[in-house]
Write a protein that holds these residues in place. Structure first.
Motif, mmCIF file in Angstrom:
data_model
loop_
_atom_site.group_PDB
_atom_site.id
_atom_site.type_symbol
_atom_site.label_atom_id
_atom_site.label_comp_id
_atom_site.label_asym_id
_atom_site.label_seq_id
_atom_site.Cartn_x
_atom_site.Cartn_y
_atom_site.Cartn_z
ATOM 1 N N ASP A 1 27.818 42.818 42.197
ATOM 2 C CA ASP A 1 28.757 42.215 41.253
ATOM 3 C C ASP A 1 30.146 42.837 41.343
ATOM 4 O O ASP A 1 30.964 42.685 40.430
ATOM 5 N N PRO B 1 32.780 41.927 43.178
ATOM 6 C CA PRO B 1 33.853 40.936 43.046
ATOM 7 C C PRO B 1 34.036 40.461 41.603
ATOM 8 O O PRO B 1 35.171 40.317 41.139
ATOM 9 N N GLN B 2 32.910 40.227 40.890
ATOM 10 C CA GLN B 2 33.013 39.762 39.510
ATOM 11 C C GLN B 2 33.629 40.837 38.611
ATOM 12 O O GLN B 2 34.488 40.548 37.769
ATOM 13 N N LYS B 3 33.195 42.074 38.795
ATOM 14 C CA LYS B 3 33.767 43.168 37.998
ATOM 15 C C LYS B 3 35.267 43.292 38.267
ATOM 16 O O LYS B 3 36.061 43.493 37.339
ATOM 17 N N GLU C 1 37.321 40.990 39.234
ATOM 18 C CA GLU C 1 38.024 39.874 38.594
ATOM 19 C C GLU C 1 38.131 40.095 37.092
ATOM 20 O O GLU C 1 39.197 39.877 36.496
ATOM 21 N N ASN C 2 37.054 40.537 36.463
ATOM 22 C CA ASN C 2 37.082 40.764 35.012
ATOM 23 C C ASN C 2 38.094 41.846 34.637
ATOM 24 O O ASN C 2 38.779 41.734 33.616
ATOM 25 N N ARG D 1 33.394 39.856 30.444
ATOM 26 C CA ARG D 1 33.532 38.772 31.407
ATOM 27 C C ARG D 1 34.700 37.870 31.016
ATOM 28 O O ARG D 1 34.810 37.444 29.862
ATOM 29 N N TYR D 2 35.557 37.607 31.971
ATOM 30 C CA TYR D 2 36.714 36.750 31.691
ATOM 31 C C TYR D 2 36.291 35.295 31.855
ATOM 32 O O TYR D 2 35.764 34.895 32.894
#
Length: 259
Positions: free
Chosen positions: A161, A163-165, A167-168, A191-192
């Motif tokens: 995760d 990439p997700q972290k 981005e957030n 989470r955005y």
């Protein structure tokens, strides 16, 4: 007296002649390597530079930022690190670092998360993955450094995760606070859910350009780069050395968020 002058002139002429012969030999070897390698290795990209190494008969062949080694005839090619056993250093790594040196004032600092301690007068850039344990350790050591501005380029290379972290964190209202809360206190970034443009792809492309293959990667204002985490003592010493080596006015920086 005359014989002495003639003898001296003869030695000088011989030295010049020898130097000329060696120079011509070097050019001949370079030409041979440039001709032979592409003929025998058709998929080899264009050769940018051929230079002698400290080892007689061994030449460095530079292709972009890649380094190969060849004998003077191009009959044999080596790929790997050339090690100086006296200093226990990799001449290959030193050469690549020089080829991929990063000018601090050329970094796209707008793509970095920014925070500072104290006056923020001293500056470093760090390429970091939010799931990198060494990055977290380095971030803890950074808190001990006074008067520093830190530019963090999110580089989610570990998968999962990351990439997700990333981005957030980038899309959070307070990027620096969210980043530090995660790295220092393990508080998961919320989470955005909206629409947000991130520089992550640009950061990944930048890392490929400069051959940044792991995190953390630390860049100092004099262009020095250190792969991997270092402790606060070594970091302080390098900041002092980099500041001494950096010419006034070399770096330009956007406003930073106080820590």
């Amino acid at each position: 007296m005359l014989s002495s002058l003639i003898s001296r002139a003869s030695r000088t002429a011989a030295a010049v002649a020898l130097g000329t012969l060696l120079s011509h030999a070097a050019f001949a070897d370079e030409a041979t390597i440039r001709k032979t390698l592409p003929e025998r290795l058709p998929n080899l990209p264009p050769i940018d530079e051929v230079t002698k190494t400290p080892i007689p008969g061994l030449y460095e062949v530079r292709i972009g930022t890649e380094i190969l080694y060849s004998d003077e005839s191009g009959n044999h090619v080596l790929q790997g690190h050339l090690i100086d056993t006296k200093t226990r250093t990799s001449l290959t790594e030193a050469r690549i670092n020089k080829l991929t040196a990063i000018e601090f004032n050329q970094l796209p600092l707008k793509d970095a998360i920014v925070w500072k301690n104290g006056t923020g007068a001293r500056k470093i850039a760090v390429f970091a993955d939010p799931n990198c344990g060494y990055c977290k350790k380095f971030e803890q050591d950074l808190q001990k450094i006074k008067n520093v501005t830190v530019y963090t380029f999110l580089l989610p290379v570990l998968g999962g995760d990351s990439p997700q972290k990333s981005e957030n964190i980038w899309c959070a209202k307070d990027q620096a606070k969210t980043w530090l809360s995660w790295m220092l206190e393990n508080k998961t970034p919320p989470r955005y859910m909206g629409t947000c443009s991130t520089p992550i792809e640009r950061n990944l492309e930048l890392s490929r350009k400069y051959r940044i293959n792991g995190t953390p990667a630390i860049i100092f204002t004099d262009g020095t780069r250190i792969p991997g985490a270092i402790d606060a003592e070594r970091l302080e010493k390098q900041l002092v050395a980099s500041a001494a080596a950096t010419k006034p006015g070399l770096t330009t920086t956007p406003p930073a968020t106080s820590n």
